[in-house]
Design a protein around this motif. Sequence first.
Motif, PDB file in Angstrom:
ATOM      1  N   SER A 186       0.831  -1.212   0.000  1.00 34.57           N
ATOM      2  CA  SER A 186       0.000   0.000   0.000  1.00 34.57           C
ATOM      3  C   SER A 186       0.862   1.257   0.000  1.00 34.57           C
ATOM      4  CB  SER A 186      -0.924   0.000   1.222  1.00 34.57           C
ATOM      5  OG  SER A 186      -1.810  -1.085   1.165  1.00 34.57           O
ATOM      6  N   ILE A 187       1.944   1.252   0.779  1.00 37.15           N
ATOM      7  CA  ILE A 187       2.834   2.413   0.815  1.00 37.15           C
ATOM      8  C   ILE A 187       3.511   2.607  -0.545  1.00 37.15           C
ATOM      9  CG2 ILE A 187       4.997   3.287   1.802  1.00 37.15           C
ATOM     10  CD1 ILE A 187       4.026   2.141   4.502  1.00 37.15           C
ATOM     11  N   SER A 188       3.896   1.510  -1.185  1.00 33.64           N
ATOM     12  CA  SER A 188       4.567   1.633  -2.489  1.00 33.64           C
ATOM     13  C   SER A 188       3.647   2.251  -3.544  1.00 33.64           C
ATOM     14  CB  SER A 188       5.079   0.269  -2.960  1.00 33.64           C
ATOM     15  OG  SER A 188       4.014  -0.559  -3.372  1.00 33.64           O
ATOM     16  N   LYS A 189       2.333   2.110  -3.375  1.00 36.35           N
ATOM     17  CA  LYS A 189       1.370   2.675  -4.333  1.00 36.35           C
ATOM     18  C   LYS A 189       0.957   4.107  -3.988  1.00 36.35           C
ATOM     19  CE  LYS A 189      -0.598  -1.843  -5.371  1.00 36.35           C
ATOM     20  NZ  LYS A 189      -1.766  -2.712  -5.184  1.00 36.35           N
ATOM     21  N   THR A 190       1.431   4.607  -2.849  1.00 37.42           N
ATOM     22  CA  THR A 190       1.044   5.936  -2.390  1.00 37.42           C
ATOM     23  C   THR A 190       1.807   7.005  -3.161  1.00 37.42           C
ATOM     24  OG1 THR A 190       0.614   5.089  -0.171  1.00 37.42           O
ATOM     25  CG2 THR A 190       0.950   7.455  -0.364  1.00 37.42           C
ATOM     26  N   THR A 191       1.083   7.984  -3.665  1.00 38.73           N
ATOM     27  CA  THR A 191       1.700   9.133  -4.326  1.00 38.73           C
ATOM     28  C   THR A 191       1.196  10.398  -3.660  1.00 38.73           C
ATOM     29  OG1 THR A 191      -0.034   9.294  -5.983  1.00 38.73           O
ATOM     30  CG2 THR A 191       1.890   7.955  -6.549  1.00 38.73           C
ATOM     31  N   THR A 192       1.996  11.438  -3.735  1.00 37.09           N
ATOM     32  CA  THR A 192       1.629  12.704  -3.124  1.00 37.09           C
ATOM     33  C   THR A 192       1.942  13.822  -4.095  1.00 37.09           C
ATOM     34  OG1 THR A 192       2.158  11.805  -0.953  1.00 37.09           O
ATOM     35  CG2 THR A 192       1.981  14.173  -1.101  1.00 37.09           C
ATOM     36  N   GLN A 193       0.978  14.697  -4.272  1.00 35.05           N
ATOM     37  CA  GLN A 193       1.158  15.844  -5.153  1.00 35.05           C
ATOM     38  C   GLN A 193       0.574  17.082  -4.499  1.00 35.05           C
ATOM     39  OE1 GLN A 193      -1.066  14.207  -8.463  1.00 35.05           O
ATOM     40  NE2 GLN A 193       0.835  13.789  -9.579  1.00 35.05           N
ATOM     41  N   ARG A 194       1.039  18.218  -4.932  1.00 31.58           N
ATOM     42  CA  ARG A 194       0.473  19.488  -4.474  1.00 31.58           C
ATOM     43  C   ARG A 194       0.078  20.309  -5.689  1.00 31.58           C
ATOM     44  NH1 ARG A 194       4.486  21.773  -0.855  1.00 31.58           N
ATOM     45  NH2 ARG A 194       5.895  20.187  -1.534  1.00 31.58           N
ATOM     46  N   LEU A 237      -0.252  20.124 -11.088  1.00 31.54           N
ATOM     47  CA  LEU A 237       0.171  19.305  -9.964  1.00 31.54           C
ATOM     48  C   LEU A 237       1.666  19.072 -10.018  1.00 31.54           C
ATOM     49  CD1 LEU A 237      -2.650  16.611  -9.901  1.00 31.54           C
ATOM     50  CD2 LEU A 237      -2.406  18.609  -8.422  1.00 31.54           C
ATOM     51  N   GLU A 238       2.276  19.076  -8.833  1.00 25.40           N
ATOM     52  CA  GLU A 238       3.702  18.815  -8.713  1.00 25.40           C
ATOM     53  C   GLU A 238       3.881  17.683  -7.699  1.00 25.40           C
ATOM     54  OE1 GLU A 238       6.966  22.001  -8.106  1.00 25.40           O
ATOM     55  OE2 GLU A 238       6.372  21.369  -6.085  1.00 25.40           O
ATOM     56  N   ASP A 239       4.718  16.708  -8.058  1.00 24.44           N
ATOM     57  CA  ASP A 239       4.968  15.610  -7.131  1.00 24.44           C
ATOM     58  C   ASP A 239       5.710  16.107  -5.902  1.00 24.44           C
ATOM     59  OD1 ASP A 239       3.764  13.720  -8.744  1.00 24.44           O
ATOM     60  OD2 ASP A 239       5.631  13.107  -9.711  1.00 24.44           O
ATOM     61  N   ILE A 240       5.339  15.558  -4.755  1.00 18.47           N
ATOM     62  CA  ILE A 240       6.042  15.811  -3.502  1.00 18.47           C
ATOM     63  C   ILE A 240       6.846  14.561  -3.200  1.00 18.47           C
ATOM     64  CG2 ILE A 240       5.785  16.187  -1.022  1.00 18.47           C
ATOM     65  CD1 ILE A 240       3.154  17.606  -1.607  1.00 18.47           C
ATOM     66  N   THR A 241       8.095  14.747  -2.847  1.00 25.18           N
ATOM     67  CA  THR A 241       8.938  13.610  -2.515  1.00 25.18           C
ATOM     68  C   THR A 241       8.410  12.937  -1.254  1.00 25.18           C
ATOM     69  OG1 THR A 241      10.844  14.705  -3.489  1.00 25.18           O
ATOM     70  CG2 THR A 241      11.288  12.863  -2.004  1.00 25.18           C
ATOM     71  N   LEU A 242       8.143  11.674  -1.375  1.00 24.69           N
ATOM     72  CA  LEU A 242       7.612  10.895  -0.259  1.00 24.69           C
ATOM     73  C   LEU A 242       8.683   9.921   0.199  1.00 24.69           C
ATOM     74  CD1 LEU A 242       5.247   9.972   1.521  1.00 24.69           C
ATOM     75  CD2 LEU A 242       4.534   8.490  -0.351  1.00 24.69           C
ATOM     76  N   ASP A 243       9.066  10.010   1.458  1.00 23.76           N
ATOM     77  CA  ASP A 243      10.035   9.079   2.023  1.00 23.76           C
ATOM     78  C   ASP A 243       9.263   7.858   2.520  1.00 23.76           C
ATOM     79  OD1 ASP A 243      11.939   7.656   3.439  1.00 23.76           O
ATOM     80  OD2 ASP A 243      12.945   9.469   4.174  1.00 23.76           O
ATOM     81  N   PRO A 282       0.789  20.896   5.123  1.00 22.03           N
ATOM     82  CA  PRO A 282       0.184  21.491   3.924  1.00 22.03           C
ATOM     83  C   PRO A 282      -1.262  21.042   3.735  1.00 22.03           C
ATOM     84  CG  PRO A 282       1.616  19.677   3.305  1.00 22.03           C
ATOM     85  CD  PRO A 282       1.730  19.834   4.801  1.00 22.03           C
ATOM     86  N   ASN A 283      -1.987  21.799   2.925  1.00 23.25           N
ATOM     87  CA  ASN A 283      -3.336  21.386   2.538  1.00 23.25           C
ATOM     88  C   ASN A 283      -3.240  20.113   1.706  1.00 23.25           C
ATOM     89  OD1 ASN A 283      -4.406  23.680   3.721  1.00 23.25           O
ATOM     90  ND2 ASN A 283      -4.252  24.869   1.845  1.00 23.25           N
ATOM     91  N   HIS A 284      -4.236  19.282   1.819  1.00 23.82           N
ATOM     92  CA  HIS A 284      -4.234  18.022   1.087  1.00 23.82           C
ATOM     93  C   HIS A 284      -5.593  17.759   0.451  1.00 23.82           C
ATOM     94  CE1 HIS A 284      -0.836  17.086   3.728  1.00 23.82           C
ATOM     95  NE2 HIS A 284      -0.547  16.099   2.907  1.00 23.82           N
ATOM     96  N   ILE A 285      -5.538  17.067  -0.644  1.00 22.77           N
ATOM     97  CA  ILE A 285      -6.718  16.402  -1.190  1.00 22.77           C
ATOM     98  C   ILE A 285      -6.284  14.963  -1.357  1.00 22.77           C
ATOM     99  CG2 ILE A 285      -8.237  16.124  -3.173  1.00 22.77           C
ATOM    100  CD1 ILE A 285      -7.956  19.105  -3.692  1.00 22.77           C
ATOM    101  N   MET A 286      -7.093  14.056  -0.861  1.00 25.97           N
ATOM    102  CA  MET A 286      -6.705  12.656  -0.923  1.00 25.97           C
ATOM    103  C   MET A 286      -7.808  11.853  -1.578  1.00 25.97           C
ATOM    104  SD  MET A 286      -5.330  10.220   2.080  1.00 25.97           S
ATOM    105  CE  MET A 286      -3.697  10.900   1.977  1.00 25.97           C
ATOM    106  N   GLU A 287      -7.409  10.969  -2.456  1.00 27.74           N
ATOM    107  CA  GLU A 287      -8.372  10.063  -3.081  1.00 27.74           C
ATOM    108  C   GLU A 287      -8.419   8.781  -2.261  1.00 27.74           C
ATOM    109  OE1 GLU A 287      -9.212   7.804  -7.322  1.00 27.74           O
ATOM    110  OE2 GLU A 287      -7.404   8.994  -7.077  1.00 27.74           O
ATOM    111  N   VAL A 288      -9.613   8.455  -1.793  1.00 23.31           N
ATOM    112  CA  VAL A 288      -9.831   7.230  -1.032  1.00 23.31           C
ATOM    113  C   VAL A 288     -10.958   6.481  -1.743  1.00 23.31           C
ATOM    114  CG1 VAL A 288     -10.466   6.265   1.203  1.00 23.31           C
ATOM    115  CG2 VAL A 288      -9.126   8.373   1.101  1.00 23.31           C
ATOM    116  N   ARG A 289     -10.649   5.267  -2.148  1.00 28.74           N
ATOM    117  CA  ARG A 289     -11.615   4.498  -2.932  1.00 28.74           C
ATOM    118  C   ARG A 289     -12.807   4.049  -2.083  1.00 28.74           C
ATOM    119  NH1 ARG A 289      -8.356  -0.236  -5.588  1.00 28.74           N
ATOM    120  NH2 ARG A 289      -8.158  -0.649  -3.383  1.00 28.74           N
TER     121      ARG A 289
END
Length: 184
Positions: A13-21, A28-34, A159-166
């Motif tokens: 699940s973590i490997s499929k996680t992406t973050t953008q702002r 949209l710009e990718d945010i580096t996710l550790d 930061p502000n977020h929008i998250m897609e949750v299925r």
Amino acid sequence: FNREVITADICDSISKTTTQRCIQGTRLEDITLDRSVLEQECDRYEKLFNSFFSEFVQQGHDDLVKKVFVMAHEVGSCTLSDWNEFVKSKVTEMLAGVFATFTIIKSGDSFRRFKEHCDDEDSGSDSYAATCVLFRPHNIQIIAILRLLGIGTSEKILPNHIMEVRTGEGKSIILGALAIVLSI
């Protein structure tokens, strides 16, 4: 009910996680996710949750609620621009306490009865069978909340977020827990 949500592997699940702002409201710009930090905090959350649950399931949740408020007091009042590593660390602890409280309230009695029944029958089964009756958050919900709380990035602000949750992944649980953690 979404079976995939229950059985989802945390690393997968973590490997499929992406973050953008959103930049200037147009792109949209990718945010580096550790991902390793996110995985470590998920593991830490799980250990804390299990510890809190084990410690407080027999005596009830009142002392656990007090413990969570002590954690919040240690953080003190902070703004979204004060979201440093100490705050992020405490947020993981508070989240584990909030969900352990939730689990005790929702299914602690069933767990205790099931465990007593197993102990009475001396069937040699461990407490694993009793944990199957627990109503607890799924890995995807924990990952979503930790991400919304800034875990996995080095940013010192929230930061502000929008998250897609299925569908079926538990938006209500995510938002409820997030509201509790941010309000305390």
